[in-house]
Design a protein around this motif. Structure first.
Motif, short mmCIF file in Angstrom:
data_model
loop_
_atom_site.label_atom_id
_atom_site.label_comp_id
_atom_site.label_asym_id
_atom_site.label_seq_id
_atom_site.Cartn_x
_atom_site.Cartn_y
_atom_site.Cartn_z
N UNK A 43 0.79 -1.15 -0.03
CA UNK A 43 0.09 -0.02 -0.02
C UNK A 43 0.78 1.20 0.00
N UNK A 44 1.88 1.20 0.75
CA UNK A 44 2.68 2.34 0.78
C UNK A 44 3.58 2.68 -0.57
N UNK A 45 3.90 1.59 -1.33
CA UNK A 45 4.49 1.65 -2.51
C UNK A 45 3.56 2.10 -3.80
N UNK A 46 3.00 1.12 -4.03
CA UNK A 46 2.12 0.84 -5.32
C UNK A 46 0.76 1.83 -5.06
N UNK A 55 -2.55 -7.06 -10.95
CA UNK A 55 -3.82 -6.49 -10.26
C UNK A 55 -4.73 -7.63 -9.82
N UNK A 56 -4.95 -8.47 -10.65
CA UNK A 56 -5.73 -9.66 -10.49
C UNK A 56 -4.91 -10.37 -9.13
N UNK A 87 4.76 -4.97 -20.40
CA UNK A 87 3.22 -5.12 -21.16
C UNK A 87 2.13 -4.70 -20.31
N UNK A 88 1.15 -4.29 -20.60
CA UNK A 88 -0.25 -4.02 -19.85
C UNK A 88 -0.82 -5.33 -19.43
N UNK A 89 -0.38 -6.31 -19.98
CA UNK A 89 -1.02 -7.73 -19.55
C UNK A 89 -0.22 -7.96 -17.99
N UNK A 90 0.86 -7.49 -17.72
CA UNK A 90 1.53 -7.82 -16.83
C UNK A 90 0.95 -7.11 -15.75
N UNK A 91 0.76 -5.86 -15.87
CA UNK A 91 -0.05 -5.09 -14.76
C UNK A 91 -1.46 -5.59 -14.62
N UNK A 92 -2.07 -6.05 -15.42
CA UNK A 92 -3.49 -6.53 -15.25
C UNK A 92 -3.30 -7.81 -14.61
N UNK A 93 -2.48 -8.67 -14.98
CA UNK A 93 -2.19 -9.93 -14.12
C UNK A 93 -1.67 -9.79 -12.51
N UNK A 143 -12.26 0.20 -6.62
CA UNK A 143 -11.47 1.59 -6.34
C UNK A 143 -10.15 1.25 -6.02
N UNK A 144 -10.10 0.23 -5.17
CA UNK A 144 -8.58 -0.18 -4.54
C UNK A 144 -7.85 -0.84 -5.76
N UNK A 145 -8.44 -1.83 -6.33
CA UNK A 145 -7.74 -2.57 -7.25
C UNK A 145 -7.45 -1.43 -8.46
N UNK A 146 -8.36 -0.51 -8.85
CA UNK A 146 -8.07 0.45 -9.96
C UNK A 146 -6.96 1.31 -9.62
N UNK A 147 -6.67 1.75 -8.17
CA UNK A 147 -5.54 2.63 -7.68
C UNK A 147 -4.52 1.66 -7.86
#
Length: 187
Positions: free
Chosen positions: A41-44, A164-165, A156-162, A135-139
């Motif tokens: 939470x403090x970093x990302x 987040x999941x 890649x965007x897929x890495x960020x989506x993965x 909202x938390x996942x979006x942040x």
């Protein structure tokens, strides 16, 4: 009316968790789960808040609160900003929301879908929980994509989506673990 004496049900004996079980649960929370969540939470998430609105980047030492200027004198505290405090509040809030979601899903909560029950309250709770978690996942996603796009190579965007999941599954697991621990009778 009959003259039979009233018979009251004998309350079921409550078995408490053993001291060993409580200490293990407390140690796992204090040594593994809490530091991991706080660092994430403090970093990302805090970076996601900063990139969302620039007001979150305001240092706490610059706030018009009496005594807050003293934070600038101490190493580490001089870098604290509103995003760090807000992300920690969000961490506690989202952890509690996941805990309550799993309590309600297990049928141990106060809200139930019953005829003549509190259906509107359950729907309201579900909508608020969904908005908080989304909202938390979006942040988290916003913070992750803004950190990965500022480096030398593009991720890649897929890495960020993965990621987040996986992040949301991890938070759901922690909420389910806590709800299960507090609703089971003994272990």
């Amino acid at each position: 009316m009959s003259n039979a004496p009233e018979v009251k049900a004998i309350p079921r004996p409550v078995r408490r968790k053993s001291l060993k079980s409580q200490l293990i649960f407390l140690a796992i929370n204090l040594l593994v789960i809490t530091p991991t969540m706080v660092v994430i939470y403090l970093t990302i998430v805090a970076h996601g808040l900063r990139s969302c609105l620039s007001v979150f980047a305001t240092r706490l030492s610059r706030l018009p609160i009496p005594g807050s200027g003293m934070l600038a004198q101490y190493d580490g505290f001089n870098r604290l900003d509103i995003a760090a405090v807000t992300s920690l509040v969000l961490c506690v809030t989202v952890a509690y929301v996941w805990y309550r979601v799993f309590l309600e899903l297990a049928g141990h909560g106060r809200l139930r879908w019953e005829p003549g029950g509190q259906g509107i309250m359950t729907a309201l709770f579900a909508a608020i929980a969904f908005c908080m978690i989304a909202g938390d996942c979006g942040l988290f996603y916003l913070g992750l994509t803004s950190q990965t796009s500022s480096g030398w190579d593009s991720t890649s965007t897929y890495v960020c989506i993965g990621a987040t999941i996986l992040y949301s599954i991890g938070l759901a697991f922690v909420g389910g673990l806590h709800a299960d621990y507090h609703t089971t009778e003994s272990s």
